[in-house]
Design a protein around this motif. Structure first.
Motif, PDB file in Angstrom:
ATOM      1  N   THR A 204       0.780  -1.229   0.000  1.00  0.00           N
ATOM      2  CA  THR A 204       0.000   0.000   0.000  1.00  0.00           C
ATOM      3  C   THR A 204       0.814   1.282   0.000  1.00  0.00           C
ATOM      4  O   THR A 204       0.266   2.363  -0.222  1.00  0.00           O
ATOM      5  N   ARG A 205       2.112   1.217   0.252  1.00  0.00           N
ATOM      6  CA  ARG A 205       2.929   2.432   0.161  1.00  0.00           C
ATOM      7  C   ARG A 205       4.397   2.044  -0.006  1.00  0.00           C
ATOM      8  O   ARG A 205       4.865   1.098   0.616  1.00  0.00           O
ATOM      9  N   THR A 206       5.101   2.795  -0.865  1.00  0.00           N
ATOM     10  CA  THR A 206       6.512   2.538  -1.157  1.00  0.00           C
ATOM     11  C   THR A 206       7.351   3.715  -0.699  1.00  0.00           C
ATOM     12  O   THR A 206       7.037   4.873  -1.019  1.00  0.00           O
ATOM     13  N   GLY A 207       8.434   3.428   0.020  1.00  0.00           N
ATOM     14  CA  GLY A 207       9.320   4.468   0.507  1.00  0.00           C
ATOM     15  C   GLY A 207      10.506   4.708  -0.413  1.00  0.00           C
ATOM     16  O   GLY A 207      11.000   3.788  -1.073  1.00  0.00           O
ATOM     17  N   LEU A 208      10.968   5.957  -0.452  1.00  0.00           N
ATOM     18  CA  LEU A 208      12.163   6.359  -1.180  1.00  0.00           C
ATOM     19  C   LEU A 208      13.064   7.134  -0.225  1.00  0.00           C
ATOM     20  O   LEU A 208      12.576   7.831   0.664  1.00  0.00           O
ATOM     21  N   LEU A 209      14.367   7.038  -0.425  1.00  0.00           N
ATOM     22  CA  LEU A 209      15.323   7.600   0.528  1.00  0.00           C
ATOM     23  C   LEU A 209      15.935   8.908   0.060  1.00  0.00           C
ATOM     24  O   LEU A 209      16.328   9.047  -1.097  1.00  0.00           O
ATOM     25  N   VAL A 210      16.020   9.866   1.001  1.00  0.00           N
ATOM     26  CA  VAL A 210      16.868  11.044   0.831  1.00  0.00           C
ATOM     27  C   VAL A 210      17.796  11.102   2.039  1.00  0.00           C
ATOM     28  O   VAL A 210      17.599  10.403   3.035  1.00  0.00           O
ATOM     29  N   SER A 211      18.833  11.944   1.959  1.00  0.00           N
ATOM     30  CA  SER A 211      19.909  11.856   2.943  1.00  0.00           C
ATOM     31  C   SER A 211      19.838  12.844   4.092  1.00  0.00           C
ATOM     32  O   SER A 211      20.670  12.781   5.006  1.00  0.00           O
ATOM     33  N   SER A 212      18.854  13.769   4.094  1.00  0.00           N
ATOM     34  CA  SER A 212      18.811  14.761   5.166  1.00  0.00           C
ATOM     35  C   SER A 212      17.435  15.395   5.261  1.00  0.00           C
ATOM     36  O   SER A 212      16.625  15.326   4.332  1.00  0.00           O
ATOM     37  N   GLU A 213      17.169  16.044   6.387  1.00  0.00           N
ATOM     38  CA  GLU A 213      15.917  16.791   6.542  1.00  0.00           C
ATOM     39  C   GLU A 213      15.899  17.995   5.611  1.00  0.00           C
ATOM     40  O   GLU A 213      14.826  18.428   5.171  1.00  0.00           O
ATOM     41  N   GLU A 214      17.059  18.541   5.299  1.00  0.00           N
ATOM     42  CA  GLU A 214      17.133  19.634   4.324  1.00  0.00           C
ATOM     43  C   GLU A 214      16.648  19.153   2.962  1.00  0.00           C
ATOM     44  O   GLU A 214      15.922  19.863   2.259  1.00  0.00           O
ATOM     45  N   ALA A 215      17.051  17.937   2.595  1.00  0.00           N
ATOM     46  CA  ALA A 215      16.582  17.356   1.335  1.00  0.00           C
ATOM     47  C   ALA A 215      15.071  17.158   1.361  1.00  0.00           C
ATOM     48  O   ALA A 215      14.385  17.409   0.362  1.00  0.00           O
TER      49      ALA A 215
ATOM     50  N   GLU B 200      24.145   6.044  -5.550  1.00  0.00           N
ATOM     51  CA  GLU B 200      24.764   7.261  -6.069  1.00  0.00           C
ATOM     52  C   GLU B 200      23.675   8.204  -6.574  1.00  0.00           C
ATOM     53  O   GLU B 200      22.783   7.783  -7.310  1.00  0.00           O
ATOM     54  N   PRO B 201      23.728   9.487  -6.209  1.00  0.00           N
ATOM     55  CA  PRO B 201      22.667  10.423  -6.623  1.00  0.00           C
ATOM     56  C   PRO B 201      22.511  10.468  -8.138  1.00  0.00           C
ATOM     57  O   PRO B 201      23.510  10.649  -8.856  1.00  0.00           O
ATOM     58  N   PRO B 202      21.308  10.315  -8.652  1.00  0.00           N
ATOM     59  CA  PRO B 202      21.101  10.452 -10.098  1.00  0.00           C
ATOM     60  C   PRO B 202      21.389  11.893 -10.533  1.00  0.00           C
ATOM     61  O   PRO B 202      21.068  12.839  -9.820  1.00  0.00           O
ATOM     62  N   VAL B 203      21.967  12.041 -11.699  1.00  0.00           N
ATOM     63  CA  VAL B 203      22.259  13.373 -12.232  1.00  0.00           C
ATOM     64  C   VAL B 203      20.985  13.972 -12.811  1.00  0.00           C
ATOM     65  O   VAL B 203      20.298  13.338 -13.618  1.00  0.00           O
ATOM     66  N   HIS B 204      20.662  15.202 -12.385  1.00  0.00           N
ATOM     67  CA  HIS B 204      19.465  15.880 -12.870  1.00  0.00           C
ATOM     68  C   HIS B 204      19.713  17.378 -12.806  1.00  0.00           C
ATOM     69  O   HIS B 204      20.215  17.888 -11.807  1.00  0.00           O
ATOM     70  N   ALA B 205      19.335  18.092 -13.864  1.00  0.00           N
ATOM     71  CA  ALA B 205      19.647  19.517 -13.961  1.00  0.00           C
ATOM     72  C   ALA B 205      19.016  20.355 -12.850  1.00  0.00           C
ATOM     73  O   ALA B 205      19.591  21.363 -12.428  1.00  0.00           O
ATOM     74  N   ASP B 206      17.843  19.952 -12.377  1.00  0.00           N
ATOM     75  CA  ASP B 206      17.114  20.760 -11.398  1.00  0.00           C
ATOM     76  C   ASP B 206      17.275  20.297  -9.956  1.00  0.00           C
ATOM     77  O   ASP B 206      16.708  20.914  -9.054  1.00  0.00           O
ATOM     78  N   ILE B 207      17.997  19.195  -9.741  1.00  0.00           N
ATOM     79  CA  ILE B 207      18.061  18.603  -8.401  1.00  0.00           C
ATOM     80  C   ILE B 207      19.520  18.423  -8.005  1.00  0.00           C
ATOM     81  O   ILE B 207      20.247  17.646  -8.633  1.00  0.00           O
ATOM     82  N   ARG B 208      19.942  19.150  -6.987  1.00  0.00           N
ATOM     83  CA  ARG B 208      21.312  19.024  -6.513  1.00  0.00           C
ATOM     84  C   ARG B 208      21.556  17.624  -5.959  1.00  0.00           C
ATOM     85  O   ARG B 208      20.646  16.990  -5.411  1.00  0.00           O
ATOM     86  N   ALA B 209      22.788  17.146  -6.079  1.00  0.00           N
ATOM     87  CA  ALA B 209      23.119  15.775  -5.677  1.00  0.00           C
ATOM     88  C   ALA B 209      22.750  15.499  -4.233  1.00  0.00           C
ATOM     89  O   ALA B 209      22.253  14.413  -3.897  1.00  0.00           O
ATOM     90  N   GLU B 210      22.950  16.467  -3.347  1.00  0.00           N
ATOM     91  CA  GLU B 210      22.672  16.233  -1.928  1.00  0.00           C
ATOM     92  C   GLU B 210      21.182  16.147  -1.619  1.00  0.00           C
ATOM     93  O   GLU B 210      20.787  15.727  -0.533  1.00  0.00           O
ATOM     94  N   PHE B 211      20.337  16.524  -2.578  1.00  0.00           N
ATOM     95  CA  PHE B 211      18.887  16.433  -2.389  1.00  0.00           C
ATOM     96  C   PHE B 211      18.271  15.250  -3.141  1.00  0.00           C
ATOM     97  O   PHE B 211      17.086  14.959  -2.990  1.00  0.00           O
TER      98      PHE B 211
END
Length: 316
Positions: free
Chosen positions: A78-89, A139-150
């Protein structure tokens, strides 16, 4: 012989191009493999993951055009989680999802971690959660609008809602070796958390019991199955023996070219898969080429023209 966390989660979409537009452009995931359902090559099977297609980072979709909408219910993922590395992200994503018109809730706590619940355009329920130092993060995916740390860096916990929680948790703990971690009250009922391997968000299954109401009717936005990680083919054979001896009907070991897999249903009917980490998605493409062309396993390569003719081209 142990389960090392979540290998991948596979869901259903009615439109592959719109799916790519959302998961690649909005969520910033990398399309790491554009291939087909090996059991039915007339449909796409899309894999999204981290920059280098690490095991444990893949969210996948089968395309079934004209698929009806999902009707919510129990006995389902019923729900899938995805990970980010910080509360700032997480704060970045709260703002970004709002700007992009994505349906979401306020940041809350889930599994003892800050979490942002949201829904994709086809109704799949998801959440972003913080895991600063998880060994399962990619490894953070490369994306023009999303900084690696986010960037989104992998899969987080997977939530199951079942009519008879005791039967599901018995499979998780007594057969698959998950350990009880905690219990937590949610708006949908009491949730029990189990972890595998070294622990961490990318190894967790969250179980909610809902004894009344209908089972979910599968459709667009449904999750088809969850797969668990094991080290190699030798271990998978041992899991096959264990699950067979426990009395569960299963697929036997299936060759998927990018990994080997074993499928069975737990007592509430949810499809579980156990998959090997290797050989991985770079076995036939370099990191820079991932997702750029239709990739076929060797046993389907002789049918390439036929398969490509049936598929609607995707721009990624």
């Amino acid at each position: 012989m142990k389960i090392n966390g979540i290998h991948h989660v596979s869901a259903l979409t009615a439109n592959a191009q719109k799916n790519v537009n959302y998961y690649r452009q909005i969520l910033g995931l990398k399309l790491v493999k554009k291939t087909v359902n090996q059991d039915d090559p007339s449909m796409y099977h899309l894999f999204y993951g981290d920059e280098v297609a690490s095991p444990g980072t893949e969210l996948t979709f089968f395309e079934i055009p004209m698929l009806a909408r999902r009707l919510e219910g129990t006995n389902a993922i019923t729900r899938t989680g995805l990970l980010v590395s910080s509360e700032e992200a997480l704060a970045f994503w709260e703002k970004r999802l709002e700007e992009k018109g994505v349906k979401k809730e306020k940041t809350s706590i889930r599994g003892g971690r800050p979490a942002l619940l949201f829904t994709d355009p086809e109704g799949q329920q998801m959440f972003l959660t913080v895991e600063p130092n998880g060994h399962e993060a990619g490894e953070p995916p490369v994306h023009a609008d999303i900084r690696a740390e986010f960037a989104i860096r992998g899969l987080g916990p997977v939530e199951l809602t079942v009519a008879r929680a005791e039967e599901t948790t018995r499979v998780l703990t007594e057969i698959l070796g998950f350990k009880y971690k905690a219990s937590e009250q949610t708006s949908h009922g009491m949730m029990t958390i189990y972890e595998s391997g070294e622990g961490g968000a990318g190894t967790e299954i969250h179980v909610i019991e809902k004894a009344d109401g209908p089972s979910e009717r599968s459709g667009r936005g449904s999750v088809h199955h969850v797969a668990f990680r094991v080290k190699n083919a030798d271990e998978l054979e041992k899991w096959h023996d264990k699950i067979s001896k426990a009395g569960f009907a299963n697929s036997g070991v299936v060759e998927r070219f990018y990994f080997k897999a074993l499928y069975f249903r737990e007592p509430n009917g949810i499809l579980f898969e156990i998959s090997t980490d290797g050989p991985g998605f770079t076995v036939d493409e370099g990191v820079e080429e991932l997702g750029n062309r239709l990739a076929l396993p060797p046993f389907l390569e002789h049918r390439r023209s036929e398969i490509e003719h049936r598929l609607t081209p995707i721009q990624s």
